[in-house]
Design a protein around this motif. Structure first.
Motif, PDB file in Angstrom:
ATOM      1  N   ARG A 157      46.937  34.736  25.438  1.00 28.68           N
ATOM      2  CA  ARG A 157      45.564  34.444  25.866  1.00 28.68           C
ATOM      3  C   ARG A 157      45.243  33.028  25.427  1.00 28.68           C
ATOM      4  O   ARG A 157      45.253  32.715  24.233  1.00 28.68           O
ATOM      5  CB  ARG A 157      44.586  35.417  25.232  1.00 28.68           C
ATOM      6  CG  ARG A 157      43.174  35.210  25.747  1.00 28.68           C
ATOM      7  CD  ARG A 157      42.168  36.107  25.064  1.00 28.68           C
ATOM      8  NE  ARG A 157      40.869  35.983  25.704  1.00 28.68           N
ATOM      9  CZ  ARG A 157      40.043  34.966  25.511  1.00 28.68           C
ATOM     10  NH1 ARG A 157      40.375  33.991  24.680  1.00 28.68           N
ATOM     11  NH2 ARG A 157      38.877  34.907  26.145  1.00 28.68           N
ATOM     12  N   ASP A 195      46.528  35.395  30.042  1.00 30.38           N
ATOM     13  CA  ASP A 195      45.102  35.297  30.364  1.00 30.38           C
ATOM     14  C   ASP A 195      44.661  33.868  30.121  1.00 30.38           C
ATOM     15  O   ASP A 195      44.842  33.344  29.021  1.00 30.38           O
ATOM     16  CB  ASP A 195      44.275  36.203  29.444  1.00 30.38           C
ATOM     17  CG  ASP A 195      44.304  37.636  29.937  1.00 30.38           C
ATOM     18  OD1 ASP A 195      44.732  37.847  31.078  1.00 30.38           O
ATOM     19  OD2 ASP A 195      43.904  38.527  29.168  1.00 30.38           O
ATOM     20  N   ARG A 215      37.563  34.047  34.216  1.00 28.88           N
ATOM     21  CA  ARG A 215      39.005  34.288  34.183  1.00 28.88           C
ATOM     22  C   ARG A 215      39.588  34.357  35.575  1.00 28.88           C
ATOM     23  O   ARG A 215      38.945  34.844  36.467  1.00 28.88           O
ATOM     24  CB  ARG A 215      39.297  35.624  33.481  1.00 28.88           C
ATOM     25  CG  ARG A 215      38.877  35.581  32.057  1.00 28.88           C
ATOM     26  CD  ARG A 215      39.947  35.982  31.110  1.00 28.88           C
ATOM     27  NE  ARG A 215      40.400  37.349  31.256  1.00 28.88           N
ATOM     28  CZ  ARG A 215      40.411  38.222  30.252  1.00 28.88           C
ATOM     29  NH1 ARG A 215      39.906  37.900  29.099  1.00 28.88           N
ATOM     30  NH2 ARG A 215      40.929  39.406  30.402  1.00 28.88           N
TER      31      ARG A 215
END
Lengths: 215, 195
Positions: A157, A195, A215
């Motif tokens: 992430r 992500d 996102r």
């Protein structure tokens, strides 16, 4: 300043005490007189009263000396010595972090999260108009607990700030692809998911508007 | 950013704040290079602050070094409710406050203001007089309690609003005002005596 026993001053162990007001001979509270002056408020009394005027001159004199002191201060532009001393200590300190698997399930090679994160951030930074911030990496399918060594793919992430030069989704996709390539070619780490969180968008002048977590 | 929206004087512009936020995030995850950039960027301002608070450059260097090391250790708990600059400003201020408290007890006002007067009144040159006044002030500051000294320096030398001083030191605005007033009271007395 017209005041009795000037050297005594107020005791300094009464810092949080209320009251103990110091009155000028004209009856005004000295703290109030100074405060009003500081806030740019004067009235006809304070402009004409010799006691108030003297008290303000004292404060002004003090401020004048402070200004002189500030002008005499050396410039501390060079922080090299400080940086060296701080980083000498910092580099000796170990940051315990996750250990992540490198290579295939048969291998027994590992990398600490901070090192992998550094490589991923550098990869994101290498894209034009992208600056990386936080980057966390954890085993994709693992019970929680940072010290547990688990083999298998990891989840990445990464938070980035992006120049608003085009499509944000495209930009996020470019970051994702760059990270996947880095994982495969440079690190040899199996990535299960990436992500990309765009935490800020900068216009061409470098000014940002926070879009929230996109996102 | 703190609720009152105050940023330490000379602190970065908007773009640099954003960059600081990224660097802080990186550093809190163990990126030493990011932390080094933050030390380089904020070090000079913090050294100046600590020198003002402590009145000693070498002590200030120790205070700022220790503050950065402590910040590095605490970074994983750093939350973005303030900027890195404001956070460091607070850490340095409180470390200096503790160092001042650890010093030996303050001397009486008369003991410092009188000799200063005798020494400097003879100087004819304006510049020298100015320098002497600055010296007299720094001597007079010895009588302030650590709490008064810190609040006064933040207010008068660094130019912080009372709200920010209260926030930095962890006291009420009223207490901050009271401390600044008592410091001014003693310093004006000392400077009048010196003149």
């Amino acid at each position: 300043m017209a005041m009795n026993n000037p050297s005594a001053g107020p005791p300094d162990d009464m810092d949080d005490r209320e009251g103990g007001k110091e009155r000028l001979p004209c009856g005004r509270d000295l703290a109030q007189v100074w405060q009003q002056w500081e806030e740019g408020q004067t009235d006809s009394h304070s402009r004409s009263c010799p006691h108030c005027t003297a008290a303000l001159e004292d404060l002004d004199g003090l401020k004048h000396v402070v200004r002189q002191a500030r002008e005499e201060e050396p410039e501390y532009e060079d922080a090299n010595v400080l940086v060296e001393r701080v980083m000498d200590v910092v580099q000796l300190e170990l940051r315990p972090g996750r250990t992540l698997p490198l290579g295939t399930t048969e291998d027994d090679d590992w990398i600490v999260e901070a090192a992998a994160a550094k490589a991923f951030r550098a990869a994101a930074d290498s894209l034009p108009g992208v600056r990386a911030g936080s980057c966390r990496i954890a085993p994709l399918n693992a019970p929680s607990g940072p010290r547990r060594r688990v083999r298998g793919p990891v989840a990445v992430r990464i938070e980035v700030v992006i120049d608003m030069t085009g499509d944000l989704q495209e930009a996020a996709e470019r970051v994702r692809q760059r990270l996947l390539v880095t994982a495969q070619r440079a690190l040899g780490i199996e990535v299960g998911s990436v992500d990309v969180a765009i935490v800020d968008v900068l216009d061409s002048g470098g000014h940002g508007e926070r879009p929230g977590r996109w996102r | 950013m703190p609720a009152h929206g105050y940023e330490p004087p000379g602190d970065a512009d908007d773009g640099e704040h954003r960059d600081d936020a990224l660097l802080t995030a990186r550093a809190s995850e163990g990126d030493e290079e990011a932390f080094e950039t933050l030390v380089r960027r904020h070090g000079p301002l913090l050294l100046r602050l600590a020198t003002r608070l402590l009145g000693s450059r070498s002590e200030a260097e120790d205070a700022v070094q220790e503050s950065f090391v402590s910040a590095w250790r605490r970074l994983p708990e750093f939350r973005e409710n303030s900027t890195f600059g404001t956070w460091m400003y607070r850490i340095v201020t409180n470390r200096c406050l503790n160092m001042l408290r650890a010093r030996r007890p303050v001397v009486a006002l008369d003991a410092v203001s009188e000799p200063a007067a005798a020494e400097h009144q003879v100087s004819p040159a304006r510049a020298a007089e100015g320098r002497a006044a600055v010296e007299a002030l720094s001597k007079a500051m010895v009588v302030l309690s650590p709490e008064q000294r810190v609040c006064w320096v933040l207010r008068e030398v660094d130019g912080l609003p009372y709200e920010a001083i209260a926030d930095m030191v962890g006291i009420s605005q009223e207490a901050a005002r009271g401390r600044v007033f008592r410091a001014r009271r003693q310093l004006t007395e000392a400077m009048v005596a010196w003149r």
